[in-house]
Structures are given as C-alpha cells and as structure tokens.
Design a protein around this motif. Structure first.
Motif, PDB file in Angstrom:
ATOM      1  N   ASN A 199      -7.712  77.923 161.906  1.00 15.12           N
ATOM      2  CA  ASN A 199      -7.954  79.258 161.366  1.00 15.12           C
ATOM      3  C   ASN A 199      -8.455  79.213 159.927  1.00 15.12           C
ATOM      4  OD1 ASN A 199      -7.019  80.079 163.827  1.00 15.12           O
ATOM      5  ND2 ASN A 199      -5.570  81.582 163.034  1.00 15.12           N
ATOM      6  N   THR A 200      -7.940  78.287 159.143  1.00 17.99           N
ATOM      7  CA  THR A 200      -8.383  78.178 157.754  1.00 17.99           C
ATOM      8  C   THR A 200      -9.857  77.797 157.687  1.00 17.99           C
ATOM      9  OG1 THR A 200      -6.161  77.589 156.987  1.00 17.99           O
ATOM     10  CG2 THR A 200      -8.003  76.980 155.561  1.00 17.99           C
ATOM     11  N   LEU A 201     -10.282  76.865 158.533  1.00 24.29           N
ATOM     12  CA  LEU A 201     -11.691  76.469 158.549  1.00 24.29           C
ATOM     13  C   LEU A 201     -12.587  77.589 159.057  1.00 24.29           C
ATOM     14  CD1 LEU A 201     -11.385  72.790 159.830  1.00 24.29           C
ATOM     15  CD2 LEU A 201     -12.141  73.530 157.568  1.00 24.29           C
ATOM     16  N   LYS A 202     -12.054  78.451 159.925  1.00 26.91           N
ATOM     17  CA  LYS A 202     -12.836  79.575 160.471  1.00 26.91           C
ATOM     18  C   LYS A 202     -12.734  80.841 159.625  1.00 26.91           C
ATOM     19  CE  LYS A 202     -12.588  78.127 165.325  1.00 26.91           C
ATOM     20  NZ  LYS A 202     -12.073  78.461 166.683  1.00 26.91           N
ATOM     21  N   GLY A 203     -11.905  80.796 158.572  1.00 26.33           N
ATOM     22  CA  GLY A 203     -11.727  81.975 157.743  1.00 26.33           C
ATOM     23  C   GLY A 203     -10.882  83.046 158.386  1.00 26.33           C
ATOM     24  N   LEU A 204     -10.021  82.638 159.328  1.00 25.29           N
ATOM     25  CA  LEU A 204      -9.129  83.570 160.013  1.00 25.29           C
ATOM     26  C   LEU A 204      -7.722  83.475 159.424  1.00 25.29           C
ATOM     27  CD1 LEU A 204     -10.257  82.857 163.687  1.00 25.29           C
ATOM     28  CD2 LEU A 204     -10.943  84.787 162.230  1.00 25.29           C
ATOM     29  N   PRO A 205      -6.909  84.528 159.543  1.00 24.81           N
ATOM     30  CA  PRO A 205      -5.552  84.484 158.970  1.00 24.81           C
ATOM     31  C   PRO A 205      -4.636  83.549 159.756  1.00 24.81           C
ATOM     32  CG  PRO A 205      -5.909  86.543 160.145  1.00 24.81           C
ATOM     33  CD  PRO A 205      -7.236  85.855 160.098  1.00 24.81           C
ATOM     34  N   ILE A 206      -3.619  83.049 159.059  1.00 31.57           N
ATOM     35  CA  ILE A 206      -2.578  82.245 159.685  1.00 31.57           C
ATOM     36  C   ILE A 206      -1.267  83.021 159.617  1.00 31.57           C
ATOM     37  CG2 ILE A 206      -3.708  80.065 159.103  1.00 31.57           C
ATOM     38  CD1 ILE A 206      -1.646  79.690 156.859  1.00 31.57           C
ATOM     39  N   ASP A 207      -0.462  82.916 160.660  1.00 31.91           N
ATOM     40  CA  ASP A 207       0.835  83.594 160.685  1.00 31.91           C
ATOM     41  C   ASP A 207       1.884  82.713 160.010  1.00 31.91           C
ATOM     42  OD1 ASP A 207      -0.223  85.752 162.034  1.00 31.91           O
ATOM     43  OD2 ASP A 207       0.376  85.016 164.027  1.00 31.91           O
ATOM     44  N   VAL A 208       2.497  83.246 158.961  1.00 30.38           N
ATOM     45  CA  VAL A 208       3.497  82.503 158.187  1.00 30.38           C
ATOM     46  C   VAL A 208       4.841  83.196 158.385  1.00 30.38           C
ATOM     47  CG1 VAL A 208       4.148  81.630 155.917  1.00 30.38           C
ATOM     48  CG2 VAL A 208       1.720  81.913 156.502  1.00 30.38           C
ATOM     49  N   TYR A 209       5.689  82.580 159.189  1.00 27.94           N
ATOM     50  CA  TYR A 209       6.955  83.216 159.566  1.00 27.94           C
ATOM     51  C   TYR A 209       8.003  83.102 158.455  1.00 27.94           C
ATOM     52  CZ  TYR A 209       5.043  83.845 164.209  1.00 27.94           C
ATOM     53  OH  TYR A 209       4.262  84.243 165.265  1.00 27.94           O
ATOM     54  N   ASN A 210       8.931  84.051 158.489  1.00 31.12           N
ATOM     55  CA  ASN A 210       9.995  84.162 157.491  1.00 31.12           C
ATOM     56  C   ASN A 210       9.414  84.210 156.080  1.00 31.12           C
ATOM     57  OD1 ASN A 210      12.790  84.516 157.091  1.00 31.12           O
ATOM     58  ND2 ASN A 210      13.035  82.390 156.457  1.00 31.12           N
ATOM     59  N   HIS A 211       8.179  84.733 155.996  1.00 30.39           N
ATOM     60  CA  HIS A 211       7.512  84.902 154.696  1.00 30.39           C
ATOM     61  C   HIS A 211       7.414  83.575 153.938  1.00 30.39           C
ATOM     62  CE1 HIS A 211       7.621  89.315 155.220  1.00 30.39           C
ATOM     63  NE2 HIS A 211       8.764  89.057 155.830  1.00 30.39           N
ATOM     64  N   GLY A 212       7.337  82.491 154.696  1.00 29.18           N
ATOM     65  CA  GLY A 212       7.161  81.169 154.088  1.00 29.18           C
ATOM     66  C   GLY A 212       8.442  80.506 153.640  1.00 29.18           C
ATOM     67  N   ARG A 213       9.571  81.192 153.809  1.00 26.86           N
ATOM     68  CA  ARG A 213      10.843  80.625 153.344  1.00 26.86           C
ATOM     69  C   ARG A 213      11.437  79.718 154.430  1.00 26.86           C
ATOM     70  NH1 ARG A 213      11.082  86.019 151.608  1.00 26.86           N
ATOM     71  NH2 ARG A 213      12.414  86.584 153.378  1.00 26.86           N
ATOM     72  N   MET A 214      10.731  78.615 154.700  1.00 27.29           N
ATOM     73  CA  MET A 214      11.150  77.660 155.712  1.00 27.29           C
ATOM     74  C   MET A 214      10.868  76.246 155.207  1.00 27.29           C
ATOM     75  SD  MET A 214       9.591  79.576 159.092  1.00 27.29           S
ATOM     76  CE  MET A 214      10.510  78.631 160.295  1.00 27.29           C
ATOM     77  N   ARG A 215      11.693  75.310 155.662  1.00 34.10           N
ATOM     78  CA  ARG A 215      11.485  73.897 155.330  1.00 34.10           C
ATOM     79  C   ARG A 215      11.527  73.093 156.623  1.00 34.10           C
ATOM     80  NH1 ARG A 215      15.598  71.419 151.662  1.00 34.10           N
ATOM     81  NH2 ARG A 215      17.043  72.656 152.904  1.00 34.10           N
ATOM     82  N   ARG A 216      10.641  72.111 156.719  1.00 33.36           N
ATOM     83  CA  ARG A 216      10.604  71.254 157.886  1.00 33.36           C
ATOM     84  C   ARG A 216      10.530  69.789 157.457  1.00 33.36           C
ATOM     85  NH1 ARG A 216      12.232  74.990 159.965  1.00 33.36           N
ATOM     86  NH2 ARG A 216      11.520  76.163 161.814  1.00 33.36           N
ATOM     87  N   ASP A 217      11.199  68.953 158.252  1.00 36.94           N
ATOM     88  CA  ASP A 217      11.144  67.514 158.028  1.00 36.94           C
ATOM     89  C   ASP A 217       9.952  66.985 158.823  1.00 36.94           C
ATOM     90  OD1 ASP A 217      11.645  64.866 157.534  1.00 36.94           O
ATOM     91  OD2 ASP A 217      13.795  65.016 157.868  1.00 36.94           O
ATOM     92  N   PHE A 218       8.763  67.060 158.222  1.00 39.41           N
ATOM     93  CA  PHE A 218       7.531  66.672 158.902  1.00 39.41           C
ATOM     94  C   PHE A 218       7.444  65.150 159.027  1.00 39.41           C
ATOM     95  CE2 PHE A 218       6.442  70.820 157.018  1.00 39.41           C
ATOM     96  CZ  PHE A 218       5.935  71.476 158.133  1.00 39.41           C
ATOM     97  N   THR A 219       7.194  64.669 160.258  1.00 38.15           N
ATOM     98  CA  THR A 219       7.175  63.240 160.537  1.00 38.15           C
ATOM     99  C   THR A 219       5.784  62.841 161.014  1.00 38.15           C
ATOM    100  OG1 THR A 219       9.464  63.456 161.300  1.00 38.15           O
ATOM    101  CG2 THR A 219       8.334  61.377 161.776  1.00 38.15           C
TER     102      THR A 219
END
Length: 327
Positions: A199-219
C-alpha cells in the motif's frame, strides 16, 4: 538427513526446505496449496525448490491420512518438520472450520505418521499467540498458556497437548516451536509487512490498529531457519528436565527485542522511500498489545540467539518485493 517438511510451499516451510537442500539434505515437501492467499506465490516457491534434484514436492491436504502415510512410508524420514497450518489470527474469526480441519486433524495425522514411522525427531510449529492474555513479559516457555484469545491460538495450544501425549505414550521425540511474528522475503500477503509495503508503494492507506500502540517481537526468517536447523539434531530425551513425562520440549523462537509498531512502519518508509498514509483504528478482536520472547532456552540449547535488526530485515523484504513484482 532425510527430512519431511509440511507446508513446503508456505513462507516458512519454503525457507526451511531451501536451506536443508542447500546443506545437502534430501527433502520431501508436502503442501495443500490452499487458496487462503494467492496460490501463484506458493507455486513459485515450490518451483524454486524443484530446481534441486533432491527435492520432491507433493501437493495434497494433510487431512488425507492414507496419502500422508504412503509418502512417509516411501520416504522413511529421519526428521519431520511440521509447518503446515491454517495461518492467521484474524482469518480465524471468519472461517473457524478451516483451523479445526488443518490444525487439529492435519496435525494429528502428522503425529500419528511420525509414531508409525519411528522418526528420530518430530518438530511442530506453534505460535506466540498461545500466550494469549498473559501479561508477564518476556514470555517464557514454562508460563501457563491457558487463555488463548482466538481459535487459531486455541488450535495451536491443542496441538501442543496432542504432541505431548504422543511423546509420553509412544516416546516420539518432539520439539514444539513457538514462533514470534516471522517476516522476510517471500512472506505471506496477509501479513502486515506485505500489506504495508504494497500500500505504501501504491500510495494507498495502511490500517494501523490500536492507533499504533502495539509492540511485536519481529523475527527475521533467516534467524528462524537457523534456529530450526540447529534444533533438528537435538531431539529431547525421555530423562530431560524439559518434560519429565516424555521426550518433549517447547522452545520460543523470537528476536527477544520487541519493536514499536510505529517504528516498524518507519522502517518500511525508509526502505521504500515513501511516506505511509496511516489509517488509525481501534484494536481488532483477538489482537494483543505486545509480544516478547524469552529466548534463553534456545540459546542454551543451540548457542544461537536471533538478532537481525528490523531495519535490515524490512529492507531485505522491500528489495524482494520490488524484484518479485518487477518494480
């Protein structure tokens, strides 16, 4: 080493099979080619694996127990790495039956086939989602995981229980992995990194849940594969402290360093050179605000701790995405 990999056309299964083949191991892959996401991506992954003459790819559902038994009997694997599953936390709200069929019945068939074949090590993918409503972090393997928040998590916890029973009753050496938000090249289109990049490359919006107040252990995927391959040669023993009731263990595989969702999005913006249009939303049902893996057990067993920074992993994914789509 003769290794059977289920879900070999999936994101993680593809990477595991490719690494095994690169290391000279014979691999039989099984994948149901379900239409949960674009099948052409799965077909491309399997086609790449088939370029290696010591790979054999089979396409059928694991719910087909007789077909599975035929493949296992013919190949006589020394190790089974069971990665096939109906994935996705959110999709389990829409199509719960798919999780019962694939994750419970399919996994039972794999466990039973491993018992019949007397495999030296059965390895089964689970998920950090089993920690559910736990609030004590980082998540440790010995914590109770009795409060799953989605059917996806519940089916994965159930498969852990089934595997433990077989380890106890039939001495099937079994390692269960709990994966923490795996990402990287060839990733699934339903996951945040793929959707955000697209979506970012296409200029479309992205859905950001909990208003961005989330943390993930990305592996990062390469770290996950390294951990799995190191564990293949370390089957648990019946006298192990991990499980006094049988040769069974549970191992977290995560980066051990949670990242703020907004920082993750910033890494995508840096890698794409574009600014994401953010559509802030409330928390979605089944989501949790944070995940964080304690990886000390993994490091103690293997001497390895995943450590790829998100900035590098995201950049590698964006490079792959552009190449795959010819951008």
């Amino acid at each position: 080493m003769r290794t059977l990999v289920t879900g070999s056309a999936g994101f993680i299964g593809f990477h595991v099979a490719r690494r095994l083949l690169a290391d000279g191991h014979a691999v039989v892959g099984i994948d149901g080619m379900t239409r949960y996401y674009d099948v052409s991506l799965k077909q491309r992954r399997h086609a790449l694996l088939r370029e290696n003459e010591i790979f054999m790819g089979c396409e059928f559902m694991l719910e087909d127990a007789p077909r599975l038994e035929e493949v296992v009997d013919a190949f006589a694997p020394e190790v089974i790495i069971h990665l096939a599953a109906q994935a996705g936390v959110r999709y389990s709200l829409e199509n719960p039956r798919a999780y019962i069929d694939a994750n419970l019945i399919g996994t039972f068939n794999v466990i039973e086939a491993a018992r019949r074949a007397g495999v030296g090590h059965l390895m089964i993918a689970s998920t950090s989602s089993v920690y559910g409503a736990n609030k004590e972090m980082p998540f440790r393997e010995e914590q109770r995981a009795d409060h799953p928040l989605t059917l996806y998590a519940a089916t994965k916890k159930a498969t852990e229980g089934m595997a433990h029973c077989y380890a106890h009753l039939w001495s099937v050496p079994t390692t269960v992995f709990r994966f923490f938000t795996v990402y990287g090249p060839w990733g699934r289109p339903d996951m945040a990194l793929f959707k955000f990049t697209e979506n970012t490359l296409k200029g479309l919006p992205i859905d950001v849940y909990n208003h961005g107040r989330m943390r993930r252990d990305f592996t990062y995927i390469d770290d996950l594969v390294e951990a799995i391959l190191r564990l293949t040669t370390l089957p648990p023993r019946s006298d192990s402290a991990d499980s006094p009731a049988g040769p069974f263990r549970v191992i977290n595989i995560g980066n051990g360093s949670p990242v703020e969702l907004l920082s993750f999005i910033e890494a995508i913006e840096e890698a794409t050179g574009r600014t994401a249009i953010r559509n802030y939303l409330d928390m979605q049902r089944g989501d949790v605000p944070a995940t964080w893996a304690d990886t000390s057990a993994l490091e103690a067993l293997t001497g390895f701790r995943p450590n790829t920074p998100v900035s590098r992993g995201v950049a590698a994914f964006v490079d792959w995405y552009r190449d795959y789509h010819g951008l």
